[in-house]
Design an enzyme around this catalytic site. Structure first.
Site, PDB file in Angstrom:
ATOM      1  N   ASN A 123       1.080  -1.227  -0.094  1.00 44.72           N
ATOM      2  CA  ASN A 123      -0.216   0.220   0.092  1.00 44.72           C
ATOM      3  C   ASN A 123       0.993   1.512  -0.179  1.00 44.72           C
ATOM      4  O   ASN A 123       1.934   1.269   1.048  1.00 44.72           O
ATOM      5  CB  ASN A 123      -0.901  -0.016   1.336  1.00 44.72           C
ATOM      6  CG  ASN A 123      -1.740   1.014   1.087  1.00 44.72           C
ATOM      7  OD1 ASN A 123      -1.615   2.234   0.288  1.00 44.72           O
ATOM      8  ND2 ASN A 123      -2.486   1.077   2.720  1.00 44.72           N
ATOM      9  N   LYS A 159      -0.338   4.316  -0.084  1.00 45.46           N
ATOM     10  CA  LYS A 159      -0.294   5.572   0.807  1.00 45.46           C
ATOM     11  C   LYS A 159      -0.246   6.571  -0.745  1.00 45.46           C
ATOM     12  O   LYS A 159      -0.364   6.262  -1.215  1.00 45.46           O
ATOM     13  CB  LYS A 159       0.249   5.687   2.045  1.00 45.46           C
ATOM     14  CG  LYS A 159       0.344   4.315   2.894  1.00 45.46           C
ATOM     15  CD  LYS A 159       0.487   4.410   4.090  1.00 45.46           C
ATOM     16  CE  LYS A 159       0.158   3.200   4.940  1.00 45.46           C
ATOM     17  NZ  LYS A 159       0.348   3.230   6.106  1.00 45.46           N
ATOM     18  N   HIS A 166      -8.971   0.663   5.557  1.00 39.96           N
ATOM     19  CA  HIS A 166      -7.767   0.627   6.238  1.00 39.96           C
ATOM     20  C   HIS A 166      -7.534   1.760   7.197  1.00 39.96           C
ATOM     21  O   HIS A 166      -8.765   2.834   6.983  1.00 39.96           O
ATOM     22  CB  HIS A 166      -6.849   1.641   5.233  1.00 39.96           C
ATOM     23  CG  HIS A 166      -4.891   1.563   5.976  1.00 39.96           C
ATOM     24  ND1 HIS A 166      -4.811   2.316   6.061  1.00 39.96           N
ATOM     25  CD2 HIS A 166      -4.067   0.647   5.350  1.00 39.96           C
ATOM     26  CE1 HIS A 166      -3.625   1.878   6.933  1.00 39.96           C
ATOM     27  NE2 HIS A 166      -3.528   1.619   6.010  1.00 39.96           N
ATOM     28  N   GLU A 178      -6.579   4.420   8.196  1.00 38.50           N
ATOM     29  CA  GLU A 178      -5.781   5.284   8.425  1.00 38.50           C
ATOM     30  C   GLU A 178      -7.588   5.908   7.614  1.00 38.50           C
ATOM     31  O   GLU A 178      -7.813   7.300   7.646  1.00 38.50           O
ATOM     32  CB  GLU A 178      -4.938   5.852   7.461  1.00 38.50           C
ATOM     33  CG  GLU A 178      -3.934   5.746   8.062  1.00 38.50           C
ATOM     34  CD  GLU A 178      -2.731   5.265   6.924  1.00 38.50           C
ATOM     35  OE1 GLU A 178      -2.511   4.667   6.064  1.00 38.50           O
ATOM     36  OE2 GLU A 178      -1.304   4.346   7.800  1.00 38.50           O
ATOM     37  N   GLU A 225      -4.544  -5.417  11.343  1.00 37.43           N
ATOM     38  CA  GLU A 225      -3.551  -4.636  11.365  1.00 37.43           C
ATOM     39  C   GLU A 225      -3.514  -4.038  12.231  1.00 37.43           C
ATOM     40  O   GLU A 225      -5.083  -2.887  12.722  1.00 37.43           O
ATOM     41  CB  GLU A 225      -3.918  -3.585  10.307  1.00 37.43           C
ATOM     42  CG  GLU A 225      -3.519  -3.909   8.635  1.00 37.43           C
ATOM     43  CD  GLU A 225      -3.203  -3.161   7.638  1.00 37.43           C
ATOM     44  OE1 GLU A 225      -1.579  -2.976   6.736  1.00 37.43           O
ATOM     45  OE2 GLU A 225      -3.653  -2.447   7.115  1.00 37.43           O
ATOM     46  N   GLY A 260       3.063   1.761  10.463  1.00 44.03           N
ATOM     47  CA  GLY A 260       4.256   2.701  10.753  1.00 44.03           C
ATOM     48  C   GLY A 260       4.725   2.531  11.852  1.00 44.03           C
ATOM     49  O   GLY A 260       5.429   4.232  11.817  1.00 44.03           O
ATOM     50  N   SER A 320       4.277  -2.558  10.262  1.00 43.43           N
ATOM     51  CA  SER A 320       5.843  -3.012  10.454  1.00 43.43           C
ATOM     52  C   SER A 320       6.403  -3.621   9.913  1.00 43.43           C
ATOM     53  O   SER A 320       7.094  -4.808  10.690  1.00 43.43           O
ATOM     54  CB  SER A 320       6.093  -2.201  11.830  1.00 43.43           C
ATOM     55  OG  SER A 320       5.795  -0.554  11.741  1.00 43.43           O
ATOM     56  N   GLY A 367       3.164  -0.941   4.282  1.00 47.51           N
ATOM     57  CA  GLY A 367       2.441  -0.184   3.778  1.00 47.51           C
ATOM     58  C   GLY A 367       4.760   0.713   3.841  1.00 47.51           C
ATOM     59  O   GLY A 367       4.988   1.065   2.816  1.00 47.51           O
TER      60      GLY A 367
HETATM   61  C1  PEP Z   1      -0.092  -0.289   6.636  1.00 44.67           C
HETATM   62  O1  PEP Z   1      -0.174   0.718   6.530  1.00 44.67           O
HETATM   63  O2  PEP Z   1      -0.881  -1.247   5.511  1.00 44.67           O
HETATM   64  C2  PEP Z   1       1.228  -0.863   6.811  1.00 44.67           C
HETATM   65  C3  PEP Z   1       0.757  -2.014   6.940  1.00 44.67           C
HETATM   66  O3  PEP Z   1       1.755   0.513   7.221  1.00 44.67           O
HETATM   67  P1  PEP Z   1       3.423  -0.424   7.438  1.00 44.67           P
HETATM   68  O4  PEP Z   1       3.945  -1.628   6.738  1.00 44.67           O
HETATM   69  O5  PEP Z   1       4.388   0.944   7.340  1.00 44.67           O
HETATM   70  O6  PEP Z   1       2.879  -0.368   9.220  1.00 44.67           O
END
Ligand code: PEP
Length: 252
Positions: free
Chosen positions: A9, A11, A97, A99, A169, A175, A215, A236
């Site tokens: 993703n 973003k 998601h 966010e 998630e 993040g 992460s 991400g």
């Molecule tokens: C995400 O936003 O779906 C995500 C998993 O981000 P990150 O890998 O940066 O934690």
């Protein structure tokens, strides 16, 4: 057999030239890899969707949109419909998601509508959900995840589930550099598969891919992906770099 999936993703990152360069690098580094049962997906921003989809047309990499409006068309300034996404040969969308839930107030009820619109338009859905840190600390994480899944997806029939990919998630791990331990991920994924098995026939539960997101990096991917009910990752930060993303594909 359910698919293994590594989905990136992007973003609100990557201009058009950066997107082109990233896909060129990913294509080059996964060339010749035995992908077997593994699907590789990238989700660029809307404005680059058409170009990225065209560039990846005959490749092993699939493309998803990051969001979609619940209505088919109309006076919704700044929004994008399912048919607009499909018109640029993209048949998959990320919905729910954290966010979108946090910054754009997307509720379970709204997401349920988006799910229906996407399915009506014959799109595949990567459906995201997960608890915030407070829920985890209070021991409410199973309850929260159950509510999110039930409210948005349990009105669907078994057939519709062929187009659903789940992505757990935990918000506290997105993040932040903090990852759920492989055991925490497995525990939640097994719980989710159990929920689906209770509501539907067990073959629906066995066939649905459940991704972990939060992460995931080259250093921790192998251990997380090795867990029985973890079928890959929604990525991400590490999806923005071709070497890192390729390392995650190799880790599956
Ligand atoms: C995400 O936003 O779906 C995500 C998993 O981000 P990150 O890998 O940066 O934690």
């Amino acid at each position: 057999m359910r698919s293994k999936i590594v989905a990136g993703n992007w973003k609100m990152n990557k201009t058009l030239s950066e997107s082109k360069s990233l896909i060129k690098d990913i294509k080059k580094s996964i060339n010749g890899l035995p992908l077997k049962n593994t699907r590789v997906i990238v989700a660029p921003t809307f404005v680059n969707l058409q170009k990225v989809s065209k560039k990846l047309k005959d490749s092993a990499i699939e493309v998803a949109a990051q969001n979609m409006h619940q209505e088919e068309s109309g006076a919704y300034t700044g929004e994008i419909s399912a048919s607009m996404i499909k018109a640029v040969y993209v048949n998959m969308v990320i919905l729910g998601h954290s966010e979108r839930r946090e910054y754009f107030n997307e509720t379970d009820a709204l997401l349920s509508k988006k799910v229906d619109t996407a399915l009506k338009n014959k799109m595949e859905i990567i459906f995201c959900f997960g608890e915030v840190l407070e829920d985890r600390k209070n021991g409410d994480h199973f309850k929260v995840v159950e509510r999110q899944i039930k409210n948005a997806l349990f009105h669907l029939n078994s057939e519709a589930w062929k187009n659903i990919i789940l992505a757990y998630e935990p918000v506290w791990a997105i993040g932040t550099g903090e990852t759920a331990s492989p055991e925490q991920a497995q525990e939640m994924h097994a719980f989710i598969r159990g929920l689906v098995a209770e509501r539907y026939l067990s073959d629906v539960a066995e066939e649905v891919s459940i991704l972990y997101g939060g992460s995931v990096k080259p250093a921790n991917a192998k251990e997380i992906f090795s867990k029985e009910d973890v079928d890959g990752g929604l990525i991400g930060g590490a999806a923005l770099n071709a070497d890192d993303f390729t390392a995650l594909i190799k880790a599956i």
